[in-house]
Design a protein around this motif. Structure first.
Motif, PDB file in Angstrom:
ATOM      1  N   ASP A 100      -2.207  63.016  35.204  1.00 22.11           N
ATOM      2  CA  ASP A 100      -1.281  62.095  35.842  1.00 22.11           C
ATOM      3  C   ASP A 100      -1.212  60.772  35.088  1.00 22.11           C
ATOM      4  OD1 ASP A 100      -0.562  63.904  37.704  1.00 22.11           O
ATOM      5  OD2 ASP A 100      -1.216  62.750  39.440  1.00 22.11           O
ATOM      6  N   THR A 101      -0.008  60.191  35.083  1.00 20.60           N
ATOM      7  CA  THR A 101       0.238  58.959  34.357  1.00 20.60           C
ATOM      8  C   THR A 101       0.974  57.961  35.251  1.00 20.60           C
ATOM      9  OG1 THR A 101       2.364  59.725  33.515  1.00 20.60           O
ATOM     10  CG2 THR A 101       0.428  60.207  32.172  1.00 20.60           C
ATOM     11  N   LEU A 102       0.915  56.690  34.876  1.00 18.58           N
ATOM     12  CA  LEU A 102       1.690  55.633  35.515  1.00 18.58           C
ATOM     13  C   LEU A 102       2.553  54.960  34.454  1.00 18.58           C
ATOM     14  CD1 LEU A 102      -0.901  53.788  37.810  1.00 18.58           C
ATOM     15  CD2 LEU A 102       0.790  55.497  38.472  1.00 18.58           C
ATOM     16  N   SER A 103       3.814  54.712  34.790  1.00 15.25           N
ATOM     17  CA  SER A 103       4.708  54.003  33.888  1.00 15.25           C
ATOM     18  C   SER A 103       5.454  52.935  34.675  1.00 15.25           C
ATOM     19  CB  SER A 103       5.716  54.951  33.235  1.00 15.25           C
ATOM     20  OG  SER A 103       5.081  55.814  32.327  1.00 15.25           O
ATOM     21  N   LEU A 104       5.427  51.709  34.157  1.00 13.15           N
ATOM     22  CA  LEU A 104       6.245  50.642  34.718  1.00 13.15           C
ATOM     23  C   LEU A 104       7.619  50.682  34.075  1.00 13.15           C
ATOM     24  CD1 LEU A 104       4.002  47.444  34.908  1.00 13.15           C
ATOM     25  CD2 LEU A 104       5.033  48.680  36.815  1.00 13.15           C
ATOM     26  N   PHE A 105       8.655  50.706  34.891  1.00  7.24           N
ATOM     27  CA  PHE A 105      10.014  50.582  34.402  1.00  7.24           C
ATOM     28  C   PHE A 105      10.427  49.131  34.610  1.00  7.24           C
ATOM     29  CE2 PHE A 105       9.517  55.028  34.705  1.00  7.24           C
ATOM     30  CZ  PHE A 105      10.414  55.599  33.810  1.00  7.24           C
ATOM     31  N   TYR A 144      -4.495  53.403  44.532  1.00  6.89           N
ATOM     32  CA  TYR A 144      -4.343  54.843  44.373  1.00  6.89           C
ATOM     33  C   TYR A 144      -5.641  55.561  44.702  1.00  6.89           C
ATOM     34  CZ  TYR A 144      -6.773  54.439  39.831  1.00  6.89           C
ATOM     35  OH  TYR A 144      -7.687  54.195  38.853  1.00  6.89           O
ATOM     36  N   THR A 145      -5.507  56.861  44.961  1.00  4.99           N
ATOM     37  CA  THR A 145      -6.664  57.735  45.151  1.00  4.99           C
ATOM     38  C   THR A 145      -6.448  58.992  44.323  1.00  4.99           C
ATOM     39  OG1 THR A 145      -5.749  58.948  47.037  1.00  4.99           O
ATOM     40  CG2 THR A 145      -6.918  56.910  47.516  1.00  4.99           C
ATOM     41  N   THR A 146      -7.549  59.683  44.039  1.00  2.14           N
ATOM     42  CA  THR A 146      -7.472  60.881  43.192  1.00  2.14           C
ATOM     43  C   THR A 146      -8.201  62.066  43.820  1.00  2.14           C
ATOM     44  OG1 THR A 146      -9.400  60.143  41.918  1.00  2.14           O
ATOM     45  CG2 THR A 146      -7.230  59.572  41.050  1.00  2.14           C
ATOM     46  N   GLY A 147      -8.144  62.183  45.141  1.00  5.32           N
ATOM     47  CA  GLY A 147      -8.654  63.383  45.775  1.00  5.32           C
ATOM     48  C   GLY A 147     -10.059  63.298  46.309  1.00  5.32           C
ATOM     49  N   ASP A 148     -10.626  62.084  46.399  1.00  9.43           N
ATOM     50  CA  ASP A 148     -11.954  61.924  46.961  1.00  9.43           C
ATOM     51  C   ASP A 148     -11.896  60.860  48.050  1.00  9.43           C
ATOM     52  OD1 ASP A 148     -11.675  59.603  45.496  1.00  9.43           O
ATOM     53  OD2 ASP A 148     -13.115  60.177  43.947  1.00  9.43           O
ATOM     54  N   ALA A 149     -13.038  60.247  48.363  1.00  9.70           N
ATOM     55  CA  ALA A 149     -13.090  59.240  49.419  1.00  9.70           C
ATOM     56  C   ALA A 149     -13.050  57.825  48.862  1.00  9.70           C
ATOM     57  CB  ALA A 149     -14.353  59.439  50.247  1.00  9.70           C
ATOM     58  N   THR A 150     -12.420  57.646  47.715  1.00 10.44           N
ATOM     59  CA  THR A 150     -12.376  56.354  47.038  1.00 10.44           C
ATOM     60  C   THR A 150     -10.959  55.822  46.972  1.00 10.44           C
ATOM     61  OG1 THR A 150     -14.268  56.984  45.657  1.00 10.44           O
ATOM     62  CG2 THR A 150     -12.922  55.150  44.887  1.00 10.44           C
ATOM     63  N   ILE A 151     -10.800  54.529  47.277  1.00 11.83           N
ATOM     64  CA  ILE A 151      -9.542  53.828  47.038  1.00 11.83           C
ATOM     65  C   ILE A 151      -9.735  52.898  45.852  1.00 11.83           C
ATOM     66  CG2 ILE A 151      -7.888  52.160  47.935  1.00 11.83           C
ATOM     67  CD1 ILE A 151      -8.305  53.282  50.689  1.00 11.83           C
ATOM     68  N   ASN A 152      -8.869  53.038  44.838  1.00 10.86           N
ATOM     69  CA  ASN A 152      -8.902  52.216  43.636  1.00 10.86           C
ATOM     70  C   ASN A 152      -7.760  51.217  43.671  1.00 10.86           C
ATOM     71  OD1 ASN A 152     -10.896  54.006  41.865  1.00 10.86           O
ATOM     72  ND2 ASN A 152      -9.415  55.374  42.826  1.00 10.86           N
ATOM     73  N   VAL A 153      -8.027  49.983  43.267  1.00  9.80           N
ATOM     74  CA  VAL A 153      -7.001  48.949  43.217  1.00  9.80           C
ATOM     75  C   VAL A 153      -6.954  48.354  41.814  1.00  9.80           C
ATOM     76  CG1 VAL A 153      -6.266  46.691  44.059  1.00  9.80           C
ATOM     77  CG2 VAL A 153      -7.142  48.391  45.673  1.00  9.80           C
ATOM     78  N   LYS A 166      13.831  39.825  37.942  1.00  6.38           N
ATOM     79  CA  LYS A 166      14.572  41.061  38.182  1.00  6.38           C
ATOM     80  C   LYS A 166      13.587  42.127  38.630  1.00  6.38           C
ATOM     81  CE  LYS A 166      18.707  40.557  35.360  1.00  6.38           C
ATOM     82  NZ  LYS A 166      19.606  41.198  34.351  1.00  6.38           N
ATOM     83  N   LEU A 167      14.071  43.058  39.440  1.00  3.44           N
ATOM     84  CA  LEU A 167      13.207  44.080  40.000  1.00  3.44           C
ATOM     85  C   LEU A 167      13.067  45.267  39.054  1.00  3.44           C
ATOM     86  CD1 LEU A 167      14.452  44.121  43.701  1.00  3.44           C
ATOM     87  CD2 LEU A 167      12.491  42.898  42.733  1.00  3.44           C
ATOM     88  N   GLY A 168      11.880  45.842  39.032  1.00  5.51           N
ATOM     89  CA  GLY A 168      11.606  47.089  38.349  1.00  5.51           C
ATOM     90  C   GLY A 168      10.926  48.029  39.320  1.00  5.51           C
ATOM     91  N   PHE A 169      10.291  49.078  38.793  1.00  4.28           N
ATOM     92  CA  PHE A 169       9.606  50.017  39.683  1.00  4.28           C
ATOM     93  C   PHE A 169       8.496  50.725  38.929  1.00  4.28           C
ATOM     94  CE2 PHE A 169      13.419  51.962  37.969  1.00  4.28           C
ATOM     95  CZ  PHE A 169      12.998  53.190  37.487  1.00  4.28           C
ATOM     96  N   LEU A 170       7.559  51.267  39.706  1.00  3.15           N
ATOM     97  CA  LEU A 170       6.408  51.980  39.156  1.00  3.15           C
ATOM     98  C   LEU A 170       6.625  53.474  39.336  1.00  3.15           C
ATOM     99  CD1 LEU A 170       3.489  51.735  37.980  1.00  3.15           C
ATOM    100  CD2 LEU A 170       2.679  51.884  40.341  1.00  3.15           C
ATOM    101  N   GLY A 171       6.570  54.222  38.237  1.00  4.47           N
ATOM    102  CA  GLY A 171       6.763  55.665  38.278  1.00  4.47           C
ATOM    103  C   GLY A 171       5.460  56.409  38.128  1.00  4.47           C
ATOM    104  N   VAL A 172       5.363  57.558  38.809  1.00  4.15           N
ATOM    105  CA  VAL A 172       4.184  58.421  38.738  1.00  4.15           C
ATOM    106  C   VAL A 172       4.602  59.728  38.090  1.00  4.15           C
ATOM    107  CG1 VAL A 172       2.333  59.534  40.026  1.00  4.15           C
ATOM    108  CG2 VAL A 172       3.346  57.421  40.883  1.00  4.15           C
ATOM    109  N   GLY A 173       3.906  60.131  37.042  1.00  6.04           N
ATOM    110  CA  GLY A 173       4.247  61.382  36.367  1.00  6.04           C
ATOM    111  C   GLY A 173       3.016  62.110  35.901  1.00  6.04           C
ATOM    112  N   ALA A 226      -5.478  64.272  39.410  1.00  3.02           N
ATOM    113  CA  ALA A 226      -4.141  64.038  39.935  1.00  3.02           C
ATOM    114  C   ALA A 226      -4.217  62.987  41.033  1.00  3.02           C
ATOM    115  CB  ALA A 226      -3.553  65.330  40.491  1.00  3.02           C
ATOM    116  N   PHE A 227      -3.222  62.106  41.081  1.00  3.06           N
ATOM    117  CA  PHE A 227      -3.131  61.170  42.188  1.00  3.06           C
ATOM    118  C   PHE A 227      -2.832  61.941  43.467  1.00  3.06           C
ATOM    119  CE2 PHE A 227      -1.529  58.532  38.578  1.00  3.06           C
ATOM    120  CZ  PHE A 227      -2.573  57.619  38.563  1.00  3.06           C
ATOM    121  N   THR A 228      -3.572  61.659  44.504  1.00  4.16           N
ATOM    122  CA  THR A 228      -3.238  62.216  45.813  1.00  4.16           C
ATOM    123  C   THR A 228      -2.476  61.213  46.663  1.00  4.16           C
ATOM    124  OG1 THR A 228      -5.415  61.552  46.647  1.00  4.16           O
ATOM    125  CG2 THR A 228      -5.171  63.819  45.840  1.00  4.16           C
TER     126      THR A 228
END
Length: 607
Positions: free
Chosen positions: A485-490, A158-167, A472-479, A139-141
């Motif tokens: 956990d998933t990521l979806s670009l709108f 994003y991070t997933t509950g540890d000491a790591t930052i992912n880009v 035009k603007l969109g947004f990034l959704g977290v589900g 899960a994304f934290t």
């Protein structure tokens, strides 16, 4: 572990930091509020004057267009006018607008300026973002967006509950590169720590790179005692980071701004005095990535399961940043307004009761001038709209009852020079969705539109921006889907489906209910329509009919009518399905209309 999903309300904290090495600050870090005037123009527009409103604009302040200064006139400490050239807007794109004060450390927050065609309706298509195998069954934290390698394209951290930052570095057309990982070695004596959470972007050391304030969640071994330690990940400009922080400041960061006017970014942070109650405070930045001491306590009490996304701006025109936030700990949800003293402290709170009851606790508020009167307004708590009077007080102006409306962010999504709002919420059948309310420009909004993705529960909106260079603007959704956990670009598209969630609510056995969705071609060319088919639990509860034909001309619409008629001996009281719509040309095929309802009968499942 408790989730600390970072909510970058109305993109307030997506800082593009393109100025100067670390110096002793003299002027405050400027703060820009929505909307820009105009909010957008069409490609090929001529030269024009862009009006930027905000707080802390000092003599010599410049408006930057993608990090490059434009000729700027200072009207006042709260308004600038910049000369935008015809070449700036010759092609579809989206510019990052910031303000830079001379002698200050770093630019303001970003507000985006789309260069794209206007449309009557905003339409989005959900595109899944592939994630590496290592994120499965996790899960994304924390998650946020920003330009972490200074290429002018939006990236995801994003991070997933540890000491790591992912880009995930963005490619600028709606896709991302494989994750770049930065692993920190953090050991805090006497505490058991769980990992990184609540990423808040900002320029915390005054160089040219985007940084991240974050919490390292720790405890002393007792469930009721938590020690969220505050750190900073200093960006290297390539998607990697180095660690800053002296382990003496604590709190879960929620927002960044220069609250004491010393030229360094501060953060607001959640913390506990007497568990399980959470409070909020400001923590002052030192300008080198460290935080030096605790600032003024905000004393906003909140449900311990919710972290508040604050609305920030100068609500009383005194040149000092103020805060508005939901206060959702008690049975009567409210919005609390705290007026800043310009030294990092706050007066108040002034409390305003929202429309809705205790079952609809939310944790976000967003600020912007919704009616064009020059005063900041606030949207909060299941979409209650508060119009500002300009003296730090507000009046309730209605809104919409949207179950658990959260992650509210303001922007102009259809380029019509009126602020709109995106949000997450829960439907009458408890089906989560992401929604849009298009603004009318007078403080009111049109009927909500809704979007869902099959089998996906949306938990937050990570950020707003132009992810594919469309203008035009969109947004990034977290589900989450199947507990992953998933990521979806709108992303903006030209086939508008309204609504894309048909929520039938309660339907009694032996009866039926009918709802209608509309497809509209908002583009400039014909749109071919392929198959339209329903998929549900048993294939017999939902039926559809439509008059769409093989294609839609520009501006044309067609209707899809869906009927829910529960059949006998149904195995579940929750009825759900989706309608798959395939088409050619426009982005996002296929799209889905989500279907949901509750089965009622005269026996044990009575509603």
């Amino acid at each position: 572990m408790r989730r600390y999903i970072s909510m970058t309300a109305h993109s307030l904290f997506l800082f593009v930091c393109l100025h100067g090495a670390f110096t002793v600050a003299q002027n405050p870090v400027a703060f820009v509020n929505q909307p820009l005037v105009p909010t957008s123009v069409a490609p090929g527009h001529g030269a024009f004057t862009l009006t930027v409103n905000g707080t802390g604009f000092t003599p010599g302040a410049t408006v930057d267009w993608n990090g490059e200064a434009r000729a700027t006139t200072r009207v006042s400490s709260s308004q600038l006018q910049a000369a935008i050239t015809a070449s700036d807007v010759a092609q579809a794109n989206t510019a990052a607008i910031t303000v830079v004060n001379p002698g200050g450390v770093g630019p303001s927050n970003v507000v985006y300026f789309p260069v794209g065609a206007s449309s009557a309706t905003a339409a989005f298509a959900a595109v899944n973002v592939p994630l590496p195998a290592g994120t499965q069954f996790t899960a994304f934290t924390a998650i946020t967006v920003g330009d972490f390698n200074n290429e002018g394209k939006l990236d995801v951290a994003y991070t997933t509950g540890d000491a790591t930052i992912n880009v995930l570095l963005g490619n600028g057309e709606g896709t991302f590169q494989p994750p770049i990982q930065t692993v920190f070695n953090i050991e805090i004596t006497g505490l058991t720590c769980y990992g990184i959470g609540s990423l808040v972007p900002g320029n915390f050391n005054g160089d040219s790179n985007l940084d991240l304030a974050f919490v390292y969640g720790c405890g002393d071994g007792f469930a009721e005692a938590g020690y969220p330690v505050l750190f900073t990940a200093l960006g290297a400009g390539d998607g990697t980071f180095t660690l800053a922080g002296n382990e003496t400041e604590y709190g879960t960061p929620t927002a960044a701004a220069d609250f004491n006017g010393d030229g360094y970014l501060d953060v607001t942070a959640a913390y506990q005095i007497d568990p399980p109650t959470w409070y909020y405070k400001t923590v002052e930045g030192a300008g080198n990535g460290n935080f030096v001491n605790n600032g003024g306590g905000l004393r906003i009490e909140s449900d311990p399961t919710l972290f508040v996304a604050l609305a920030i701006g100068d609500f009383n025109h005194d040149g000092k940043l103020d805060i508005a936030a939901p206060e959702n700990y008690y049975d009567e949800p409210a919005m609390s307004v705290l007026l800043g003293d310009g030294k990092g402290g706050f007066e108040g709170p002034i409390t305003y009761v929202t429309h809705w009851d205790e079952l609809n606790k939310t944790a976000s508020a967003a600020a912007g001038d919704l009616n064009g009167d020059g005063n900041l307004d606030v949207v909060a708590d299941s979409f209650s709209v508060f119009l500002g009077n300009g003296d730090g007080t507000f009046r309730l102006n209605g809104g919409y009852f949207l179950n658990n409306a959260n992650n509210i962010q303001l922007a102009d999504f259809n380029n019509d020079n009126k602020l709109d709002a995106v949000f997450t919420a829960t439907g009458n059948s408890f089906e989560p969705y992401v929604g849009l309310l298009q603004g009318n420009g007078d403080g009111t909004f049109q009927e909500p539109q809704a979007w869902g993705v099959p089998n996906t529960v949306f938990e937050s909106i990570a950020g707003v921006g132009d992810f594919n260079g469309s203008g035009k603007l969109g947004f990034l959704g977290v589900g989450s889907e199947n507990e992953v956990d998933t990521l979806s670009l709108f992303l903006p598209t030209t086939l508008a489906i309204s609504p894309s969630l048909l929520d039938f609510g309660e339907v009694w056995m032996g009866t039926s209910k009918t709802l209608t969705a509309t497809l509209t071609n908002t583009g400039q060319t014909d749109e071919s329509i392929g198959s339209i088919e329903i998929r549900d639990q048993r294939g017999v509860d939902f039926t559809e009919s439509n008059n769409c034909g093989p294609s839609l001309a520009p501006g044309a619409s067609c209707a899809i009518t869906v009927t829910l008629k529960p059949t006998a001996d149904h195995p579940s009281i929750f009825l759900y399905g989706s309608m798959r719509i395939s088409y050619g040309g426009a982005l996002g095929s296929p799209q889905y209309i989500e279907l949901a309802g509750w089965l009622c009968d005269s026996r044990e499942n009575a509603c």
